[in-house]
Design a protein around this motif. Structure first.
Motif, PDB file in Angstrom:
ATOM      1  N   ALA A  14      67.196 -24.905  -9.466  1.00 20.34           N
ATOM      2  CA  ALA A  14      67.997 -26.017  -8.954  1.00 20.34           C
ATOM      3  C   ALA A  14      69.403 -25.989  -9.541  1.00 20.34           C
ATOM      4  O   ALA A  14      69.582 -25.712 -10.725  1.00 20.34           O
ATOM      5  N   HIS A  15      70.382 -26.247  -8.688  1.00 15.85           N
ATOM      6  CA  HIS A  15      71.792 -26.498  -9.018  1.00 15.85           C
ATOM      7  C   HIS A  15      72.650 -25.227  -9.075  1.00 15.85           C
ATOM      8  O   HIS A  15      73.402 -24.950  -8.177  1.00 15.85           O
ATOM      9  N   CYS A  16      72.645 -24.490 -10.183  1.00 13.13           N
ATOM     10  CA  CYS A  16      73.422 -23.238 -10.264  1.00 13.13           C
ATOM     11  C   CYS A  16      74.891 -23.457  -9.905  1.00 13.13           C
ATOM     12  O   CYS A  16      75.464 -22.744  -9.081  1.00 13.13           O
ATOM     13  N   THR A  48      62.661 -24.556 -12.039  1.00 11.33           N
ATOM     14  CA  THR A  48      63.421 -25.054 -13.188  1.00 11.33           C
ATOM     15  C   THR A  48      64.846 -25.392 -12.750  1.00 11.33           C
ATOM     16  O   THR A  48      65.191 -25.302 -11.572  1.00 11.33           O
ATOM     17  N   HIS A  49      65.649 -25.842 -13.714  1.00 10.21           N
ATOM     18  CA  HIS A  49      67.047 -26.191 -13.468  1.00 10.21           C
ATOM     19  C   HIS A  49      67.937 -25.162 -14.168  1.00 10.21           C
ATOM     20  O   HIS A  49      67.595 -24.688 -15.250  1.00 10.21           O
ATOM     21  N   LEU A  50      69.072 -24.878 -13.564  1.00  5.09           N
ATOM     22  CA  LEU A  50      69.997 -23.899 -14.152  1.00  5.09           C
ATOM     23  C   LEU A  50      71.442 -24.329 -13.912  1.00  5.09           C
ATOM     24  O   LEU A  50      71.841 -24.575 -12.763  1.00  5.09           O
ATOM     25  N   SER A  89      66.664 -32.781  -2.453  1.00  8.51           N
ATOM     26  CA  SER A  89      67.190 -34.138  -2.666  1.00  8.51           C
ATOM     27  C   SER A  89      67.436 -34.409  -4.150  1.00  8.51           C
ATOM     28  O   SER A  89      68.291 -35.199  -4.501  1.00  8.51           O
ATOM     29  N   ASP A  90      66.658 -33.761  -5.028  1.00 14.12           N
ATOM     30  CA  ASP A  90      66.712 -34.011  -6.469  1.00 14.12           C
ATOM     31  C   ASP A  90      66.715 -35.502  -6.801  1.00 14.12           C
ATOM     32  O   ASP A  90      67.462 -35.953  -7.662  1.00 14.12           O
ATOM     33  N   VAL A  91      65.907 -36.282  -6.096  1.00  7.04           N
ATOM     34  CA  VAL A  91      65.706 -37.670  -6.531  1.00  7.04           C
ATOM     35  C   VAL A  91      65.183 -37.637  -7.963  1.00  7.04           C
ATOM     36  O   VAL A  91      64.320 -36.829  -8.290  1.00  7.04           O
ATOM     37  N   ALA A 144      63.158 -29.113  -1.045  1.00  6.07           N
ATOM     38  CA  ALA A 144      62.868 -28.024  -1.982  1.00  6.07           C
ATOM     39  C   ALA A 144      63.044 -28.414  -3.450  1.00  6.07           C
ATOM     40  O   ALA A 144      62.884 -27.563  -4.337  1.00  6.07           O
ATOM     41  N   HIS A 145      63.360 -29.701  -3.711  1.00  2.00           N
ATOM     42  CA  HIS A 145      63.500 -30.114  -5.129  1.00  2.00           C
ATOM     43  C   HIS A 145      63.482 -31.634  -5.234  1.00  2.00           C
ATOM     44  O   HIS A 145      64.440 -32.305  -4.860  1.00  2.00           O
ATOM     45  N   ILE A 146      62.400 -32.171  -5.768  1.00  2.00           N
ATOM     46  CA  ILE A 146      62.314 -33.625  -5.968  1.00  2.00           C
ATOM     47  C   ILE A 146      61.446 -33.908  -7.197  1.00  2.00           C
ATOM     48  O   ILE A 146      60.512 -33.159  -7.490  1.00  2.00           O
ATOM     49  N   HIS A 147      61.795 -34.997  -7.911  1.00  2.00           N
ATOM     50  CA  HIS A 147      61.011 -35.445  -9.068  1.00  2.00           C
ATOM     51  C   HIS A 147      60.267 -36.714  -8.656  1.00  2.00           C
ATOM     52  O   HIS A 147      60.869 -37.791  -8.580  1.00  2.00           O
ATOM     53  N   LEU A 148      58.972 -36.617  -8.425  1.00  2.00           N
ATOM     54  CA  LEU A 148      58.218 -37.791  -7.979  1.00  2.00           C
ATOM     55  C   LEU A 148      58.265 -38.941  -8.992  1.00  2.00           C
ATOM     56  O   LEU A 148      58.374 -40.101  -8.600  1.00  2.00           O
TER      57      LEU A 148
HETATM   58 ZN   LIG Z   1      65.925 -31.875 -10.772  1.00  2.00          ZN
END
Ligand SMILES: [Zn+2]
Length: 426
Positions: free
Chosen positions: A265-267, A226-228, A316-318, A57-61
């Motif tokens: 993402a994160h929180c 987005t990221h929070l 994964s937030d790679v 549900a969260h990755i940066h290619l």
């Molecule tokens: Zn991220």
């Protein structure tokens, strides 16, 4: 296509010996016991496990090759490692890196994801077309993906697209380019991806909010990603950049960016009223435990999310997260919860392996609005994995053994859109 094996219909129950018939890109029938008639299965075997594929549900290619640059806090790491990598993607690396990212995900059984590209215009329009068509890729992954929007506090080449667009009409870089699916069933949808409040002015966030509302009104069910509240330094910077905002979450809420199609993402560093705001708007919090450990961003409070009834997904937030393999992300979620219980929260809830496995399949599918993914049932998408484990794993701890012993070597076959992925293309 006919598959035979032990069906992991519900991670909380023992797998069921049975079969699956696939018609086109869908599961047509699911049955227990011997396969129907005298038909020989096309894939699988009585000792193989069949599960829905993993969803991230969260990755940066563009960050796929940036894993492992250790020793920095989030903002320093973005400036020194990530922004140069994203500039490289924009200059010449995108085609190669996109292929690398998708192949690594498929190798580890991730066949669907929600992700970020970079802020570049044409380069990411091309990347989106490749994802939508599968051109140059082993298959078409299912995805929600967006060009990153950012107009301050980063190198100029990453900001010029949003700054330039703001001053032009019609804009040269559309905020949300549309992919072309051709005649096939769409697998790739576009999201709005403001990077985070530090790199977006209030004007840019508001523009994204209007654009999302306009596109929804026109019938496009697009998501916002987005990221929070990932790191304390990030939260402090946001407080300085938005001095009139009561809290970080309100910056996004005021721009109209929080609703049931928002992935946050994160929180990690949220106050009670921020949790309540996210719960009321039914936004999804994407927990990224491996990334949070790598950057020492903090220990995510699963109990706060549960107590407020917040929708939860796993990512994964790679490349902050070092691993694309979702079973290892699931394991990290369990381990982080245990760490909290051993140290600061003796009453903390610790998810079971079965709950964690459910999150990286059906749970993430639901969070991304894919009601037909992450499950073995008639009508569901035929995006599946066939696994073979040592015989001794086939007991009541099977799912725990899979999570704690995860290796791509357990994967016998990957099935995408009802077709076997050729191993030599991965
Ligand atoms: Zn991220």
């Amino acid at each position: 296509m006919l598959l035979r094996g032990l069906l992991l219909l519900d991670p909380g129950r023992p797998p069921t010996p049975g079969w699956l018939r696939i018609d086109g890109d869908r599961i047509a029938e699911v049955g227990e016991g011997a396969s129907p008639g005298a038909a020989r299965p096309d894939a699988g075997a009585p000792d193989c496990i069949i599960t829905p594929a993993f969803i991230d549900a969260h990755i940066h290619l563009p960050q796929i090759d940036s894993v492992g640059a250790d020793g920095m806090e989030l903002l320093d790491w973005l400036n020194r490692v990530i922004y140069p990598a994203e500039s490289w993607w924009g200059r010449s690396g995108a085609t190669h890196m996109l292929r690398t990212a998708v192949r690594r995900m498929i190798h580890q059984g991730t066949l669907g994801f929600a992700g970020y590209l970079t802020s570049h215009g044409d380069v990411n329009a091309a990347a989106t077309r490749a994802l939508a068509s599968g051109a140059g890729l082993p298959c078409r992954p299912r995805c929600i993906v967006g060009r990153v929007a950012m107009d301050r506090e980063a190198p100029d080449d990453l900001l010029e697209h949003d700054r330039w667009r703001a001053g032009r009409a019609p804009s040269p870089t559309p905020l949300l380019p549309e992919p072309d699916h051709g005649a096939r069933r769409p697998r790739c949808s576009i999201s709005a991806n403001p990077r985070f409040a530090i790199s977006c002015t209030a004007e840019l966030l508001a523009e994204i909010g209007w654009t999302v509302r306009d596109r929804r009104a026109a019938g496009a069910p697009i998501f916002t990603q987005t990221h929070l509240a990932e790191s304390p330094a990030e939260c402090a910077r946001v407080a300085r950049l938005f001095p009139d905002a009561p809290n970080y979450t309100s910056v996004y809420a005021d721009a109209g960016l929080l609703d049931d199609r928002t992935l946050l993402a994160h929180c990690i560093h949220l106050a009670d009223d921020e949790w309540r705001c996210i719960a009321e708007r039914k936004s999804v919090v994407v927990h990224c435990p491996t990334a949070n450990i790598f950057l020492e961003a903090g220990l995510f409070d699963l109990d706060a999310a549960r107590e407020h009834g917040v929708r939860l997904a796993l990512g994964s937030d790679v490349a902050a997260g070092p691993d694309v393999a979702m079973p290892r992300v699931a394991r990290a979620m369990i381990e982080m919860a245990k760490l909290r219980r051993m140290t600061i929260a003796p009453e903390a809830h610790v998810p079971t392996p079965e709950q964690a496995w459910s999150m990286i399949t059906r749970g993430n599918a639901d969070a991304l609005g894919w009601a037909d993914a992450g499950r073995l049932e008639p009508g569901a998408a035929a995006d599946l994995l066939i696994l073979r484990t040592p015989e001794t794993w086939l007991d009541e701890h099977l799912v725990g053994r899979l999570i704690y012993n995860w290796s791509a070597e357990l994967l016998v076959s990957r099935i995408v859109e009802g077709r076997l992925v050729a191993p030599d293309t991965i």
